[in-house]
Scaffold this active site. Structure first.
Site, mmCIF file in Angstrom:
data_model
loop_
_atom_site.group_PDB
_atom_site.id
_atom_site.type_symbol
_atom_site.label_atom_id
_atom_site.label_comp_id
_atom_site.label_asym_id
_atom_site.label_seq_id
_atom_site.Cartn_x
_atom_site.Cartn_y
_atom_site.Cartn_z
ATOM 1 N N THR A 80 24.659 -8.366 14.574
ATOM 2 C CA THR A 80 23.849 -7.535 15.259
ATOM 3 C C THR A 80 23.994 -7.535 16.645
ATOM 4 O O THR A 80 23.869 -6.701 17.546
ATOM 5 C CB THR A 80 22.467 -7.347 14.714
ATOM 6 O OG1 THR A 80 22.286 -7.372 13.451
ATOM 7 C CG2 THR A 80 21.459 -6.412 15.275
ATOM 8 N N SER A 89 27.584 -10.761 9.470
ATOM 9 C CA SER A 89 27.844 -12.293 9.094
ATOM 10 C C SER A 89 27.909 -12.368 7.491
ATOM 11 O O SER A 89 28.403 -13.328 7.052
ATOM 12 C CB SER A 89 26.869 -13.005 9.945
ATOM 13 O OG SER A 89 25.448 -12.786 9.269
ATOM 14 N N THR A 126 22.627 -13.083 12.258
ATOM 15 C CA THR A 126 21.803 -13.837 11.777
ATOM 16 C C THR A 126 21.782 -14.139 10.315
ATOM 17 O O THR A 126 20.830 -15.178 9.950
ATOM 18 C CB THR A 126 20.222 -13.267 12.030
ATOM 19 O OG1 THR A 126 20.108 -12.048 11.718
ATOM 20 C CG2 THR A 126 20.118 -13.164 13.616
ATOM 21 N N ASP A 127 22.105 -13.256 9.421
ATOM 22 C CA ASP A 127 22.003 -13.237 7.918
ATOM 23 C C ASP A 127 22.422 -14.681 7.531
ATOM 24 O O ASP A 127 22.050 -15.260 6.753
ATOM 25 C CB ASP A 127 22.644 -12.192 7.365
ATOM 26 C CG ASP A 127 22.116 -10.939 7.379
ATOM 27 O OD1 ASP A 127 20.916 -10.903 8.128
ATOM 28 O OD2 ASP A 127 22.569 -9.816 7.050
HETATM 29 N N1 ASP Z 1 23.544 -8.039 9.121
HETATM 30 C C1 ASP Z 1 23.528 -8.698 10.239
HETATM 31 C C2 ASP Z 1 24.558 -9.918 10.353
HETATM 32 O O1 ASP Z 1 24.071 -10.780 9.913
HETATM 33 C C3 ASP Z 1 22.305 -9.007 10.825
HETATM 34 C C4 ASP Z 1 22.031 -9.796 12.142
HETATM 35 O O2 ASP Z 1 23.029 -9.964 12.771
HETATM 36 O O3 ASP Z 1 20.842 -9.985 12.550
HETATM 37 O O4 ASP Z 1 25.468 -9.764 10.928
#
Ligand code: ASP
Length: 317
Positions: free
Chosen positions: A17, A63, A96-97
């Site tokens: 993100t 991710s 973050t995932d």
């Molecule tokens: N779906 C995103 C990822 O993990 C979520 C994030 O980055 O906060 O790439």
């Protein structure tokens, strides 16, 4: 006295993100992993006050689309940068995932003489007030030694997020939506600057893939056939059991017929698993590792052994 030279920090961008792009000014409805590494750097001119920055694109993905091949590419590049005298620290931007899994993987596969600091964001780069720039600045400051009383950071893998620092062993994504989504796997456990670094090390330099490990999640009345199916498509399994790693008697019967290494973790994600020998005789306890991190460690363990006592030893360290 000569002025101290600026630290040289390399930012390895992987997507997420923090590199997400959507409708300008909107926090949602964006696509992860779009903006290039150098553009992320340009968004934060203050970085140059703290360090000389170089950036590289490892990949640009959501991710959830991380793979063993990408993990190995990232880990090998970080290992090279650890040896490079022109580099003082490394920052990894990541979704973050699955940041907790990748950071843990890197901590187990790179001998860190220099700090490696992961960061990301909950809002895309095109949001009205994106959180990525402040997180990136904090991560670079940490890697350059500005974060804690100007002390150089202890040499290991960290996650810097929303003003807090966590070590790779303990951090998890704890909220699907909060801006401070990254947290720790135990109440009251924050970053311990002086805690001993990870002792386990797996040499992945000659690998281009990892053993397949799947996590099977137990719920009331969960069909034991999912265990049998998972065993057919895996080299090792992790069971996310209830409470301290428990499951039903039909699952215990199905488990008896499975002859690949099985690690028992807890779907609570907190506290330690005490192996219930009557349900899972001869299996391996994940200890305090949550299921997704137990899977990372089991994949790495299986690169060097399939002996249960040896795997058990790696989990108990
Ligand atoms: N779906 C995103 C990822 O993990 C979520 C994030 O980055 O906060 O790439």
């Amino acid at each position: 006295m000569a002025a101290a030279r600026k630290k040289r920090i390399v930012i390895l961008a992987t997507g997420g993100t923090i590199a997400g792009v959507g409708e300008p000014g909107c926090d949602t409805g964006y696509v992860s992993g779009q903006m290039a590494a150098e553009d992320l750097v340009k968004m934060v001119p203050e970085l140059s006050e703290y360090a000389t920055i170089a950036s590289e694109q490892i990949c640009n993905v959501n991710s959830d689309d991380m793979t063993d091949a990408l993990w190995l590419k990232l880990s090998k590049r970080i290992a090279e940068l650890q040896e490079d005298d022109d580099v003082d620290g490394i920052v990894v931007t990541h979704g973050t995932d699955t940041m907790d899994e990748t950071a843990f993987f890197v901590s187990l596969t790179v001998r860190c003489e220099k700090a490696v600091v992961f960061t990301g964001s909950m809002k895309p780069a095109t949001a009205k007030n994106p959180d990525g720039p402040a997180n990136l600045l904090g991560a670079v400051r940490t890697a350059a030694g500005f974060a804690v009383d100007d002390e150089p950071p202890a040499n290991r893998v960290w996650v810097y997020f929303a003003g807090e620092l966590f070590d790779a062993r303990r951090v998890q994504k704890c909220s699907a939506s909060a801006l401070d989504a990254m947290g720790v796997d135990g109440p009251g456990v924050g970053a311990d600057w002086n805690a001993p670094a990870e002792k386990r090390f797996f040499d992945v330099s000659g690998l281009d893939s990892l053993p397949r490990v799947n996590v099977v999640y137990f719920t009331v009345d969960a069909n034991p056939k999912i265990l049998e199916y998972a065993a057919c498509v895996s080299d090792g399994l992790v069971i996310a059991g209830a409470g301290s790693g428990e499951f039903s008697l039909p699952w215990a019967s199905a488990l008896e017929k499975i002859d690949i290494p099985v690690v028992i973790a807890s779907r609570t994600h907190h506290g330690g698993v005490t192996l219930n020998e009557s349900l899972a005789p001869g299996r391996i306890s994940a200890g305090s590792l949550p299921p997704q991190k137990a899977a990372v460690l089991l994949r790495l363990a299986l690169t060097s052994t399939s002996r249960i006592p040896e795997i058990r030893r790696l989990f108990s360290e």
